[in-house]
Design an enzyme around this catalytic site. Structure first.
Site, PDB file in Angstrom:
ATOM      1  N   ASP A   1      25.657  24.677   0.503  1.00 58.78           N
ATOM      2  CA  ASP A   1      25.674  25.115  -0.889  1.00 58.78           C
ATOM      3  C   ASP A   1      25.665  26.639  -0.920  1.00 58.78           C
ATOM      4  O   ASP A   1      24.935  27.283  -0.149  1.00 58.78           O
ATOM      5  CB  ASP A   1      24.445  24.557  -1.616  1.00 58.78           C
ATOM      6  CG  ASP A   1      24.431  24.918  -3.089  1.00 58.78           C
ATOM      7  OD1 ASP A   1      24.994  24.149  -3.881  1.00 58.78           O
ATOM      8  OD2 ASP A   1      23.833  25.962  -3.447  1.00 58.78           O
TER       9      ASP A   1
ATOM     10  N   ASN B   1      28.583  33.866 -10.771  1.00 54.80           N
ATOM     11  CA  ASN B   1      29.456  33.564 -11.910  1.00 54.80           C
ATOM     12  C   ASN B   1      29.050  34.348 -13.145  1.00 54.80           C
ATOM     13  O   ASN B   1      29.892  34.910 -13.860  1.00 54.80           O
ATOM     14  CB  ASN B   1      29.409  32.062 -12.214  1.00 54.80           C
ATOM     15  CG  ASN B   1      30.560  31.309 -11.580  1.00 54.80           C
ATOM     16  OD1 ASN B   1      31.573  31.896 -11.195  1.00 54.80           O
ATOM     17  ND2 ASN B   1      30.419  29.997 -11.455  1.00 54.80           N
TER      18      ASN B   1
ATOM     19  N   ASP C   1      35.609  31.677  -8.604  1.00 60.37           N
ATOM     20  CA  ASP C   1      36.679  30.858  -8.013  1.00 60.37           C
ATOM     21  C   ASP C   1      37.234  31.507  -6.752  1.00 60.37           C
ATOM     22  O   ASP C   1      37.516  30.824  -5.752  1.00 60.37           O
ATOM     23  CB  ASP C   1      37.807  30.652  -9.023  1.00 60.37           C
ATOM     24  CG  ASP C   1      37.417  29.700 -10.141  1.00 60.37           C
ATOM     25  OD1 ASP C   1      36.384  29.023 -10.004  1.00 60.37           O
ATOM     26  OD2 ASP C   1      38.144  29.643 -11.157  1.00 60.37           O
TER      27      ASP C   1
ATOM     28  N   GLU D   1      29.774  24.169  -6.236  1.00 61.40           N
ATOM     29  CA  GLU D   1      29.688  25.112  -5.128  1.00 61.40           C
ATOM     30  C   GLU D   1      29.175  24.457  -3.855  1.00 61.40           C
ATOM     31  O   GLU D   1      28.803  25.152  -2.901  1.00 61.40           O
ATOM     32  CB  GLU D   1      28.782  26.299  -5.506  1.00 61.40           C
ATOM     33  CG  GLU D   1      27.322  25.960  -5.680  1.00 61.40           C
ATOM     34  CD  GLU D   1      26.958  25.525  -7.101  1.00 61.40           C
ATOM     35  OE1 GLU D   1      25.777  25.650  -7.447  1.00 61.40           O
ATOM     36  OE2 GLU D   1      27.859  25.085  -7.848  1.00 61.40           O
TER      37      GLU D   1
END
Length: 381
Positions: free
Chosen positions: A252, A260, A269, A296
């Site tokens: 992760d 973000n 992204d 993620e």
């Protein structure tokens, strides 16, 4: 849909060979039937036993060639055959029929006028049937088909001129008309043949594309969750059967939500895509699989790998991320993107759900143990 030319040309070659293989066999069986009809017809309609026995002798090469050809096709098979063999056999079969037809002509005079006229018509009908047979059997190979058919048409014209020398216009007209019909028909049929193959190739490409879309994550290019589930179940079955180790790494991105929120979803992204490329390089063996597990989270399947081997892979991934230096301005552990990893080796009789749950629990321990680390069956490092 655009189709790559080499793919279409290769498929066209394969389908042409398949058609020729089946077409030549069909022409062989039909040749046996025609030869039998000729013999039965002569035995039934003439009292000249010499002529009948001569007829059997003349068509005998046709029997030999076709029987040997059919036996060879049975032994060799379609996959091992090639166009050279098929063209050679078609040429030999054609020559055997040319010999049979030309050998029959001198014996027309042995019959009375009525029977002789009927026999001339029979020979012409036989030639017309041979023209149609070889045109159908060989049409994908234009050169071979036209050579064979032209030869039969020319023999028919010569036969007519020799037996009825005072009537030249009819055989010449018939020869030209048949040749034009055969050439034009071959063009039409071959265009349909190519279009059918093109549509088949397009269909196969679409199926592959749809399958890829169904199994590949659109953002990272890695396998998606569906593909991962299929491969994991498959590898578990292999490990059950072969008793080989199977390891899994569930990972992760650390503080991804902060990334973000700080830099925007496009940067997020970009981060996931960069991580996807790194994972593709890490999972480099043929049966290794890197997949996007969700959001993620990513996962690596490592067949024939024990816990120690999986820890080595996890360390390589950690080092690769350090070298990649993907910026993360709001991480508590580094100025660059890092990941937490849970590593576990499959245990006998363990279901895929239980296996994943165990890997997830190890990932949880890695995240709550400081992040930018991995936790395995052995210990936290």
């Amino acid at each position: 849909m655009n189709i790559e030319l080499p793919i279409f040309e290769q498929q066209l070659k394969v389908e042409t060979q398949k058609y020729l293989f089946n077409g030549v066999q069909w022409a062989s069986w039909l040749s046996i039937f025609l030869a039998c009809v000729i013999i039965v017809n002569d035995v039934a309609k003439t009292a000249h036993l010499i002529v009948a026995s001569q007829t059997i002798l003349f068509v005998f090469p046709v029997f030999i060639v076709t029987i040997l050809g059919l036996l060879a096709a049975k032994i060799i098979g379609e996959k091992k055959s090639n166009q050279t063999i098929l063209i050679t056999f078609a040429g030999i079969l054609t020559l055997s029929w040319v010999y049979a037809v030309l050998s029959l002509l001198p014996y027309l005079d042995a019959l009375d006028l009525e029977t002789g006229g009927a026999t001339l018509s029979g020979v012409e009908s036989l030639i017309d049937i041979l023209v149609l047979t070889f045109a159908i059997a060989l049409f994908p190979h234009r050169g071979l088909m036209l050579t064979t058919v032209s030869l039969f048409i020319m023999i028919g014209m010569v036969v007519r001129i020799v037996e009825l020398p005072g009537h030249l216009l009819f055989p010449l007209t018939k020869y030209l008309c048949l040749l034009v019909i055969v050439i034009s028909a071959q063009k039409v049929l071959y265009s349909w043949f190519k279009k059918a193959i093109l549509r088949d190739v397009e269909k196969q490409q679409l199926v592959k594309q749809f399958r890829r879309m169904a199994l590949i994550d659109g953002l990272t290019g890695l396998s998606n969750r569906r593909h991962f589930d299929e491969i994991l179940a498959q590898e578990i079955r292999v490990s059950e059967r072969n008793r080989h180790p199977l390891s899994l790494i569930l990972l992760d991105v650390d503080f991804f939500k902060r990334l973000n929120d700080k830099l925007g979803h496009q940067v997020g992204d970009d981060c996931l895509m960069a991580l996807g490329r790194i994972l593709s390089e890490i999972a480099s063996r043929p049966r290794d699989l890197a997949a996007r597990y969700g959001g993620e989270e990513f996962v690596l399947i490592l067949p024939n790998t024990d816990t120690a081997g999986a820890e080595t892979v996890a360390a390589k991934l950690k080092q690769a991320l350090r070298e990649a230096k993907i910026p993360h301005p709001d991480s508590d552990v580094s100025q660059y993107v890092t990941v937490s990893q849970g590593i576990c080796q499959w245990q006998a009789l363990e279901s895929s759900d239980d296996y994943l749950a165990r890997a997830d629990s190890y990932l949880y321990k890695a995240k709550h143990g400081g992040r930018d680390t991995y936790y395995s069956d052995a210990a936290i490092l």
